[in-house]
Design a protein around this motif. Sequence first.
Motif, PDB file in Angstrom:
ATOM      1  N   ILE A  90      42.381  40.382  41.865  1.00 22.08           N
ATOM      2  CA  ILE A  90      42.698  39.381  40.838  1.00 22.08           C
ATOM      3  C   ILE A  90      42.332  39.899  39.455  1.00 22.08           C
ATOM      4  N   ILE A  91      41.175  40.566  39.337  1.00 23.90           N
ATOM      5  CA  ILE A  91      40.762  41.119  38.041  1.00 23.90           C
ATOM      6  C   ILE A  91      41.732  42.207  37.601  1.00 23.90           C
ATOM      7  N   GLN A  92      42.185  43.040  38.541  1.00 22.16           N
ATOM      8  CA  GLN A  92      43.160  44.072  38.204  1.00 22.16           C
ATOM      9  C   GLN A  92      44.454  43.469  37.650  1.00 22.16           C
ATOM     10  N   LYS A  93      44.853  42.342  38.208  1.00 22.69           N
ATOM     11  CA  LYS A  93      46.135  41.733  37.844  1.00 22.69           C
ATOM     12  C   LYS A  93      46.028  40.781  36.656  1.00 22.69           C
ATOM     13  N   ASN A  94      44.994  39.924  36.647  1.00 23.21           N
ATOM     14  CA  ASN A  94      44.911  38.854  35.645  1.00 23.21           C
ATOM     15  C   ASN A  94      43.675  38.910  34.771  1.00 23.21           C
ATOM     16  N   LEU A  96      39.496  38.789  33.768  1.00 27.38           N
ATOM     17  CA  LEU A  96      38.423  37.841  34.040  1.00 27.38           C
ATOM     18  C   LEU A  96      38.875  36.381  34.014  1.00 27.38           C
ATOM     19  N   PRO A  97      39.830  35.995  33.169  1.00 26.44           N
ATOM     20  CA  PRO A  97      40.305  34.595  33.241  1.00 26.44           C
ATOM     21  C   PRO A  97      40.877  34.244  34.611  1.00 26.44           C
ATOM     22  N   GLY A  98      41.551  35.206  35.242  1.00 29.86           N
ATOM     23  CA  GLY A  98      42.069  34.955  36.580  1.00 29.86           C
ATOM     24  C   GLY A  98      40.956  34.745  37.591  1.00 29.86           C
ATOM     25  N   LEU A  99      39.887  35.543  37.460  1.00 32.17           N
ATOM     26  CA  LEU A  99      38.734  35.387  38.347  1.00 32.17           C
ATOM     27  C   LEU A  99      38.097  34.019  38.172  1.00 32.17           C
ATOM     28  N   GLU A 100      37.914  33.617  36.923  1.00 32.89           N
ATOM     29  CA  GLU A 100      37.267  32.333  36.652  1.00 32.89           C
ATOM     30  C   GLU A 100      38.093  31.173  37.203  1.00 32.89           C
ATOM     31  N   ALA A 101      39.398  31.250  37.091  1.00 29.12           N
ATOM     32  CA  ALA A 101      40.261  30.188  37.600  1.00 29.12           C
ATOM     33  C   ALA A 101      40.240  30.134  39.123  1.00 29.12           C
ATOM     34  N   ASP A 102      40.200  31.298  39.764  1.00 31.27           N
ATOM     35  CA  ASP A 102      40.234  31.342  41.224  1.00 31.27           C
ATOM     36  C   ASP A 102      38.926  30.866  41.843  1.00 31.27           C
ATOM     37  N   ASN A 224      22.953  37.550  50.084  1.00 30.62           N
ATOM     38  CA  ASN A 224      22.964  37.470  48.629  1.00 30.62           C
ATOM     39  C   ASN A 224      22.884  38.846  47.984  1.00 30.62           C
ATOM     40  N   TYR A 225      22.131  39.772  48.583  1.00 34.97           N
ATOM     41  CA  TYR A 225      22.096  41.143  48.065  1.00 34.97           C
ATOM     42  C   TYR A 225      23.478  41.789  48.186  1.00 34.97           C
ATOM     43  N   LEU A 226      24.163  41.520  49.301  1.00 34.25           N
ATOM     44  CA  LEU A 226      25.517  42.039  49.490  1.00 34.25           C
ATOM     45  C   LEU A 226      26.444  41.513  48.407  1.00 34.25           C
ATOM     46  N   LEU A 227      26.364  40.220  48.116  1.00 34.38           N
ATOM     47  CA  LEU A 227      27.193  39.634  47.071  1.00 34.38           C
ATOM     48  C   LEU A 227      26.804  40.149  45.693  1.00 34.38           C
ATOM     49  N   ALA A 228      25.513  40.349  45.475  1.00 31.00           N
ATOM     50  CA  ALA A 228      25.065  40.878  44.186  1.00 31.00           C
ATOM     51  C   ALA A 228      25.672  42.250  43.922  1.00 31.00           C
ATOM     52  N   GLU A 229      25.719  43.077  44.968  1.00 32.75           N
ATOM     53  CA  GLU A 229      26.332  44.398  44.814  1.00 32.75           C
ATOM     54  C   GLU A 229      27.822  44.268  44.522  1.00 32.75           C
ATOM     55  N   GLY A 230      28.492  43.371  45.247  1.00 27.71           N
ATOM     56  CA  GLY A 230      29.921  43.176  45.008  1.00 27.71           C
ATOM     57  C   GLY A 230      30.215  42.665  43.604  1.00 27.71           C
ATOM     58  N   LEU A 231      29.420  41.716  43.136  1.00 25.57           N
ATOM     59  CA  LEU A 231      29.627  41.184  41.790  1.00 25.57           C
ATOM     60  C   LEU A 231      29.348  42.236  40.721  1.00 25.57           C
ATOM     61  N   ALA A 232      28.344  43.080  40.968  1.00 26.19           N
ATOM     62  CA  ALA A 232      28.067  44.166  40.031  1.00 26.19           C
ATOM     63  C   ALA A 232      29.248  45.137  39.962  1.00 26.19           C
ATOM     64  N   LEU A 233      29.881  45.397  41.106  1.00 29.31           N
ATOM     65  CA  LEU A 233      31.045  46.281  41.130  1.00 29.31           C
ATOM     66  C   LEU A 233      32.232  45.644  40.417  1.00 29.31           C
ATOM     67  N   LEU A 234      32.362  44.334  40.519  1.00 30.62           N
ATOM     68  CA  LEU A 234      33.408  43.641  39.763  1.00 30.62           C
ATOM     69  C   LEU A 234      33.157  43.778  38.265  1.00 30.62           C
ATOM     70  N   ALA A 235      31.900  43.665  37.853  1.00 27.25           N
ATOM     71  CA  ALA A 235      31.561  43.818  36.435  1.00 27.25           C
ATOM     72  C   ALA A 235      31.870  45.229  35.942  1.00 27.25           C
ATOM     73  N   GLU A 236      31.770  46.210  36.832  1.00 25.35           N
ATOM     74  CA  GLU A 236      32.067  47.603  36.481  1.00 25.35           C
ATOM     75  C   GLU A 236      33.558  47.935  36.598  1.00 25.35           C
ATOM     76  N   ARG A 237      34.355  46.934  37.022  1.00 21.49           N
ATOM     77  CA  ARG A 237      35.806  47.084  37.166  1.00 21.49           C
ATOM     78  C   ARG A 237      36.162  48.178  38.174  1.00 21.49           C
ATOM     79  N   LYS A 238      35.414  48.231  39.255  1.00 23.29           N
ATOM     80  CA  LYS A 238      35.714  49.213  40.294  1.00 23.29           C
ATOM     81  C   LYS A 238      36.961  48.783  41.071  1.00 23.29           C
ATOM     82  N   SER A 239      37.614  49.738  41.699  1.00 25.30           N
ATOM     83  CA  SER A 239      38.824  49.443  42.465  1.00 25.30           C
ATOM     84  C   SER A 239      38.466  48.688  43.738  1.00 25.30           C
TER      85      SER A 239
END
Length: 266
Positions: A90-94, A96-102, A224-239
């Motif tokens: 979603i971030i790749q396509k739309n 951060l606004p797309g992420l917030e809406a979803d 929660n640690y798993l999600l924290a890592e995933g959210l950090a990767l989203l912040a870094e715009r990883k694929s």
Amino acid sequence: MSLATILGVLFGFGLFCLSVILSTDNYLLFLKGESFIMVVGGTLAAAFISFEPRYVVSALRSMVAILFNHEVSRSILTHEVGRVIRWGYIIQKNGLPGLEADAQKVRRQDRFLSYGLDLVVTGYTGTEVREILANTVENTFQRQVVPAEILRNMGGTAPAFGMIGTLVGLIIMFDSMGSNPGSMGAGLAVALTATLYGLLSARLLFLPAASKVKQREELIRYRNYLLAEGLALLAERKSPRYIQDRMNSYLDPSIHFSIDRVRIKE
């Protein structure tokens, strides 16, 4: 309902009752109200003296809660990986606004995820998101395991009050030796049943409940640690594929998420 927990409780007390049935016809020997009052009443009194009342009530509620299935299970970890990967698409396509809406529905259901998403949308770096959420995870865990520590404390206290009941019974028994030797048996029965109640309540109720409550909180912390890592990767715009491989490294290979096998709805 947690079938395994219920069966464990029934099996444990059932074996004890069966051994009593096989040993004697006088089952009432093992039912002593005074011993029960001394052990259970004393254990609860000590808990309320040692801890804030709301934490003790929370601990007692936790004992009941373990009879029901936990909302965070092993299989949910795979689902969480898939959710974060979908957000990556979603971030790749739309953006951060797309992420917030979803994520509006998730925000209402999960406070931790809502807080993490706020950090990502705000624009913190991956390192900052990871550090902030790690601090949140650990502090939340320390608060949530307080009921487990109280139950463990009660498991250590119950046998002690069983010994107090034993001493009371022995005092009664020895006091009656001179004046009424026939009542010695009643005092000895109180003494031994108090010890029995103390050990049974500790080993079949308080300590097992404390272990299960803590184990469930540890699983939440892991999730929660798993999600924290995933959210950090989203912040870094990883694929999305990098997110998959990084988050899968936290999981057992048997529950790895695979983009190639699962169609992600963007």
